[in-house]
Design an enzyme around this catalytic site. Sequence first.
Site, mmCIF file in Angstrom:
data_model
loop_
_atom_site.group_PDB
_atom_site.id
_atom_site.type_symbol
_atom_site.label_atom_id
_atom_site.label_comp_id
_atom_site.label_asym_id
_atom_site.label_seq_id
_atom_site.Cartn_x
_atom_site.Cartn_y
_atom_site.Cartn_z
ATOM 1 N N GLU A 121 27.698 -47.061 18.815
ATOM 2 C CA GLU A 121 27.772 -45.601 18.660
ATOM 3 C C GLU A 121 28.605 -45.239 17.427
ATOM 4 O O GLU A 121 28.221 -44.404 16.613
ATOM 5 C CB GLU A 121 28.430 -44.959 19.900
ATOM 6 N N LYS A 141 25.330 -52.739 27.182
ATOM 7 C CA LYS A 141 25.370 -52.743 25.711
ATOM 8 C C LYS A 141 24.350 -53.736 25.168
ATOM 9 O O LYS A 141 23.603 -53.438 24.246
ATOM 10 C CB LYS A 141 26.758 -53.200 25.218
ATOM 11 N N HIS A 169 37.061 -22.617 41.598
ATOM 12 C CA HIS A 169 35.838 -21.820 41.666
ATOM 13 C C HIS A 169 34.596 -22.684 41.466
ATOM 14 O O HIS A 169 33.511 -22.165 41.204
ATOM 15 C CB HIS A 169 35.900 -20.686 40.639
ATOM 16 N N GLY A 180 41.646 -50.941 24.285
ATOM 17 C CA GLY A 180 41.111 -49.676 23.784
ATOM 18 C C GLY A 180 41.679 -48.464 24.510
ATOM 19 O O GLY A 180 42.078 -47.473 23.898
ATOM 20 N N ARG A 181 41.766 -48.541 25.826
ATOM 21 C CA ARG A 181 42.215 -47.371 26.600
ATOM 22 C C ARG A 181 43.735 -47.166 26.539
ATOM 23 O O ARG A 181 44.260 -46.235 27.154
ATOM 24 C CB ARG A 181 41.708 -47.464 28.041
ATOM 25 N N GLU A 228 37.955 -47.961 34.063
ATOM 26 C CA GLU A 228 37.671 -49.147 33.244
ATOM 27 C C GLU A 228 38.704 -50.240 33.539
ATOM 28 O O GLU A 228 38.415 -51.420 33.419
ATOM 29 C CB GLU A 228 37.669 -48.792 31.744
ATOM 30 N N LYS A 243 38.335 -50.238 17.582
ATOM 31 C CA LYS A 243 39.116 -51.477 17.663
ATOM 32 C C LYS A 243 38.300 -52.644 17.088
ATOM 33 O O LYS A 243 38.772 -53.386 16.251
ATOM 34 C CB LYS A 243 39.497 -51.731 19.122
HETATM 35 O O1 F6P Z 1 32.670 -49.607 26.153
HETATM 36 C C1 F6P Z 1 33.912 -50.077 26.409
HETATM 37 C C2 F6P Z 1 34.820 -50.176 25.221
HETATM 38 O O2 F6P Z 1 34.948 -51.491 24.848
HETATM 39 C C3 F6P Z 1 36.165 -49.564 25.561
HETATM 40 O O3 F6P Z 1 36.980 -50.417 26.228
HETATM 41 C C4 F6P Z 1 36.651 -49.140 24.242
HETATM 42 O O4 F6P Z 1 37.668 -48.206 24.356
HETATM 43 C C5 F6P Z 1 35.389 -48.582 23.641
HETATM 44 O O5 F6P Z 1 34.382 -49.435 24.103
HETATM 45 C C6 F6P Z 1 35.363 -48.485 22.157
HETATM 46 O O6 F6P Z 1 35.562 -49.721 21.540
HETATM 47 P P1 F6P Z 1 35.946 -49.831 20.021
HETATM 48 O O7 F6P Z 1 37.245 -49.139 19.826
HETATM 49 O O8 F6P Z 1 36.019 -51.299 19.737
HETATM 50 O O9 F6P Z 1 34.863 -49.165 19.219
#
Ligand code: F6P
Length: 558
Positions: free
Chosen positions: A222, A521, A393, A276-277, A362, A216
């Site tokens: 990452e 972060k 199990h 995002g979610r 979240e 987003k």
């Molecule tokens: O770490 C939280 C977050 O902001 C989430 O809400 C989001 O889904 C994820 O990181 C990834 O964010 P982006 O889509 O901006 O890379």
Amino acid sequence: MPETALPASATKPAWDKLAALADAPDGRLITPLFKADPTRAETFSASFQDMFLDFSKTSISPEALAGLLDLARAAEVEDFIKRLFAGEPVNMTEHRSAMHMALRSKPDAGYRAVLPEGGFEDASAVAAHERARMEKFVRAVHDGSIVAADGKPFTDVLNIGIGGSDLGPRMVSQALTFVHGAKIEPHFLSNVDGHAFAQFARQLDPARTLVLVASKTFTTLETMTNGHAARDWMAAALGEDAVHHQFAALSTNLKETGKFGIPEDRVFGFRDWVGGRYSVWSAIGLSVALAAGWDEFEHFLAGGRAMDGHFRDTPLEKNLPALMALTGIWNTDILGARTLCILAYDARLARFPAYLQQLEMESNGKSTRLAGDRVAHQTCPVVFGEPGTDAQHSFMQLVHQGPALVPVDFILAAEPDHDRPEAHRILASNVFAQAEALLAGKTLAAVTEEMKKAGDDDATIALVAPHRVFTGERASTTILQKKLDAYSLGRLIVLYEHKVAVQGAIWGINSFDQWGVELGKKLAQSIIPQLEPGAPIGTHDASTTALMHRFRSLRGEA
Ligand code: F6P
């Protein structure tokens, strides 16, 4: 205090009434409720289309249900639903709408969302425009008119994203391609751990792989690290030009996608009114459409849309997301459960608990109310789960006999998508058996009797029988639908999305921001250069400083 924030005093009488009901004799028991009301299975259930929600196996009495509905009304849940669907900035800390419903709406639905510069935009129309671009792209990849740099078709798609840019598309793609396979094989790279990238670099042929950088913000550490690694990997194997042919971006941030070198016609966007979610319905769902097919993606949206309509238009008493929310509130806040166990008896839903962890935790893992004061109750439980019967199990021992209450959501489709009906009956029998065992338990007298019949002597019975007792009276909810397909999966996800929103409204918190992920972060960003060989280690607590020194010395870089 924002004008939509309610003071805690508005809901206090309703909370107090519920607490008193639970504290009354038998107020936490379930089996007496069934004895008292032979129709309980019908009255404590609700349905929408072929989706059936049974919340009768909880200690919610008729009075408690009335009390929970009073709580929802005192928390102005009905007004919240209206404001949510009207595109009001319910995400007040970021002054944004939470308009993910527009992503699955018809183009002329007229859902609107707040613009950052003020005013509103037609969110349904914006979403439809981007959806048309996605459809064109997906169909072109499938019919071979969009191909890889060497002119041959793509066989694999690698989605690089994390959190909402990974969990939704990963879970849905897996569910929809599990049995019949994928049109283009989907892969998901989320972890910044270089081992994860190394595995994909080994498994995938860069010449046949379409890479989607899904973020987003397009700034997530990452995803950007993995995106650049994938870019280098592809450029090294096929030349820089291949990147233009074989990369696409899914993002709200056109400036950053441009900097990354992805041409505009390969950028599929969405707006900041999509959290995002909640983004699997947006361009972030491109991997789903590529894997399962565009028509399946449309069915998925249609299922979500149907549940939106149900949620928006159905009185709370019959409203599935609202009833699930209230059941959770009873278990968590009134009975004190700290966890929620998700047991989908469906191998296709293996990633569903992971998806719900982000959606629930979240969204509602918060302690500050809209009014700025601290919540007086627990908010989101810790969500965990595994597919049934595997879970039986591993951790179900604790759910049956541990001292803590662990409410369970059982999820089951009546019809399988395979031709072994007997296997499906076995699977289903385990859902009913688990829920029944949690409810009924097994008394010491029953265990003793059973052991006597089996020929055990008195000493053995005295020693072992107490360990074989099940207290029972453990809550579960069952969601039963005809089958699991793109439509019903969309409906199921939205059931949980709106459940979470209702709970947030009752707790008086903002379910749509996520400030809690920011601190870690930021600290990581400042620690990265301090892990360079010879770099000074900054000021940290003593434990962190010592661990960083040890890390460097184990790498021979002290
Ligand atoms: O770490 C939280 C977050 O902001 C989430 O809400 C989001 O889904 C994820 O990181 C990834 O964010 P982006 O889509 O901006 O890379």
